[in-house]
Design an enzyme around this catalytic site. Structure first.
Site, short mmCIF file in Angstrom:
data_model
loop_
_atom_site.label_atom_id
_atom_site.label_comp_id
_atom_site.label_asym_id
_atom_site.label_seq_id
_atom_site.Cartn_x
_atom_site.Cartn_y
_atom_site.Cartn_z
N TYR A 3 54.57 3.14 121.32
CA TYR A 3 55.34 2.24 120.35
C TYR A 3 55.00 0.74 120.80
CZ TYR A 3 59.80 -0.29 119.43
OH TYR A 3 60.70 -1.00 118.93
N ASP A 47 48.57 -3.30 124.74
CA ASP A 47 50.14 -3.74 124.78
C ASP A 47 50.65 -3.14 125.82
OD1 ASP A 47 52.68 -3.73 124.52
OD2 ASP A 47 53.03 -2.48 122.45
N LYS A 62 59.02 -7.90 128.27
CA LYS A 62 59.95 -7.28 129.28
C LYS A 62 60.19 -7.99 131.00
CE LYS A 62 60.71 -3.21 126.85
NZ LYS A 62 59.79 -2.29 126.07
C1 LIG Z 1 59.61 -2.71 124.40
C2 LIG Z 1 58.24 -2.64 123.84
C3 LIG Z 1 57.76 -3.45 122.96
C4 LIG Z 1 58.63 -4.23 122.10
O1 LIG Z 1 59.29 -5.32 122.75
P1 LIG Z 1 60.69 -6.04 122.12
O2 LIG Z 1 60.61 -7.21 123.28
O3 LIG Z 1 61.57 -4.84 122.39
O4 LIG Z 1 60.49 -6.36 120.73
C5 LIG Z 1 56.42 -3.31 122.65
N1 LIG Z 1 55.55 -2.81 123.01
C6 LIG Z 1 55.99 -1.91 124.16
C7 LIG Z 1 55.07 -0.90 124.84
C8 LIG Z 1 57.17 -1.87 124.62
O5 LIG Z 1 57.72 -0.90 125.41
#
Ligand SMILES: *Cc1c(COP(=O)(O)O)cnc(C)c1O
Length: 424
Positions: free
Chosen positions: A141, A236, A264
């Site tokens: 994701y 990511d 995060k």
């Molecule tokens: C949470 C998350 C996102 C998106 O971040 P948001 O601040 O919710 O837009 C992207 N990549 C990963 C791996 C995530 O866990």
């Protein structure tokens, strides 16, 4: 009003009653509790309950909730105003810390969310390579930007299908979705499309279908294929950054991406994202280069203060060995109980990231993850919640431990977990 009343009232004013879908408890059934306040390892609900929290606001609360030094940093920033719209010292300090800690980071850009960070990486990769195709992996994701909200087409090597209504087929068709840990699919994909691939994006430790651990050599294969074909490797690390090591998964696995998305933890609980990477590529961004990227509130002084305080705590306390010990303690408690009860489970771990799959098979990709028992997770979830422990309200999320979880919290949790498993 209690949580149920608040949820019913919210549904009248907020679409679905929530501002992010997973919060609605759809994956476990029932209705969500409302939170009144959080502190340390605990959530205090609007129903007067105190829960030990292993969701940790979905990852950011590495040092627990309402951490005193993060709060103090926000308070002192607040006295100077909430948004400047000009460059500020806080942004400089944050950028220096990211570059110091994240191996691939030579230049940084701040955003307001992880989604913006991954979306910007994709645009930058396409602009830099002058190619259109993006490769992603099923189960990873990357936030909700159109090119990345794409699921695998039928057949191993097909162009993707939209994972949401509202995403044009034409956009999804520019994303190729491969199974994670599938070496042959990667080889074949590059053989067929390598010259057209702008970038390969992945969570190096996929943590959004539960946890999947990369097989030895898989990340290295992606690195070498990207190098061979001139495609960019994009990690990511919105979850894994500052969570599994000071330098994220790239440091732990010793694989250097070209670009990296963060989020995060770097917001210290305020809304933040960032992306960083190779200097020559990052200089391709506006105003130096032709790839546009911007944000009215990007580098917001409150968010920079909170995030900088969090990253300073990382440097001062190096919490990773201790976090890993805590995660392992919890995984062992679950495994012991499952063994007593002869239930087949998987508890994959990477650093302190852990998840529980009610599944007899080792979970190496999303397809296997999806074969886990949702029914058993649901029962486990509600037994834990009744016992005073909050784990993710979905079988396809992971558990987060924080520096604020005490041994007393862990002992209590182990008891609740054990009872929950034995009652299955
Ligand atoms: C949470 C998350 C996102 C998106 O971040 P948001 O601040 O919710 O837009 C992207 N990549 C990963 C791996 C995530 O866990």
């Amino acid at each position: 009003m209690n949580s149920l009343e608040l949820f019913n009232e919210s549904k009248k004013y907020i679409s679905g009653g929530v501002n992010s879908p997973v919060r609605a408890f759809g994956n476990v059934g029932g209705t969500p509790f409302f939170t009144d306040r959080v502190d340390g390892a605990r959530i205090f609900t609007c129903d007067g309950r105190s829960l030990v929290d292993y969701v940790c606001t979905w990852g950011p609360a590495l040092f627990g909730h309402n951490n005193p030094s993060i709060r103090a940093a926000i308070e002192s920033a607040l006295a100077k105003g909430t948004s400047f719209g000009t460059p500020s010292v806080g942004e400089l300090e944050m950028a220096k810390l990211i570059i110091e800690m994240i191996p691939c980071a030579e230049l940084v850009r701040m955003t307001n969310s992880g989604t913006e960070a991954t979306m910007s990486c994709v645009r930058l990769a396409r602009g830099w390579t002058k190619r259109d195709l993006i490769v992603k992996f099923s189960g990873c994701y990357h936030g909700h930007c159109d090119s990345l909200l794409v699921k695998a087409g039928s057949g191993a090597l097909t162009f993707g299908n939209p994972d949401s209504a509202g995403i044009p087929e034409g956009i999804a068709a520019l994303t190729i979705v491969l199974p994670f840990n599938d070496f042959a699919a990667v080889e074949e994909c590059f053989e067929k499309f390598g010259e057209r691939i702008a970038g390969v994006i992945l969570e190096p430790y996929p943590a959004n279908v539960g946890l999947i651990v990369p097989l030895p050599g898989f990340l290295q294969l992606l690195r070498s294929k990207c190098t061979q074909y001139g495609s960019l490797l994009i990690f990511d690390e919105v979850i894994s950054g500052f969570r599994v090591a000071e330098g994220g998964a790239q440091a732990r696995e010793n694989v250097m991406p070209d670009l990296c998305a963060l989020g995060k933890i770097i917001g210290g609980g305020l809304p933040v994202g960032a992306f960083c990477g190779r200097r020559d590529i990052m200089e391709y961004l506006s105003p130096l280069g032709p790839v546009y990227q911007a944000g009215t509130l990007s580098g917001n002084p409150l968010a920079m203060a909170a995030g900088t305080a969090a990253l300073k705590l990382v440097k001062q306390t190096m919490p990773y060995a201790e976090l890993e010990r805590k995660a392992k303690f919890l995984a062992d408690a679950i495994k012991d109980a499952a063994k007593q009860k002869s239930i087949e489970i998987q508890t994959p771990m990477a650093g302190s990231l852990i998840s529980v799959f009610f599944n007899p098979e080792r979970v190496d990709n999303m397809e296997i993850a999806m074969r886990s028992s949702k029914q058993m997770y649901k029962k486990f979830f509600y037994s834990c919640l009744e016992g005073g422990v909050y784990i993710a309200p979905s079988p396809f999320e992971i558990a987060f431990v924080s520096a604020a979880h005490t041994q007393e919290d862990l002992d209590f949790t182990a008891e609740v977990f054990t009872k929950a498993i034995l009652s299955l």
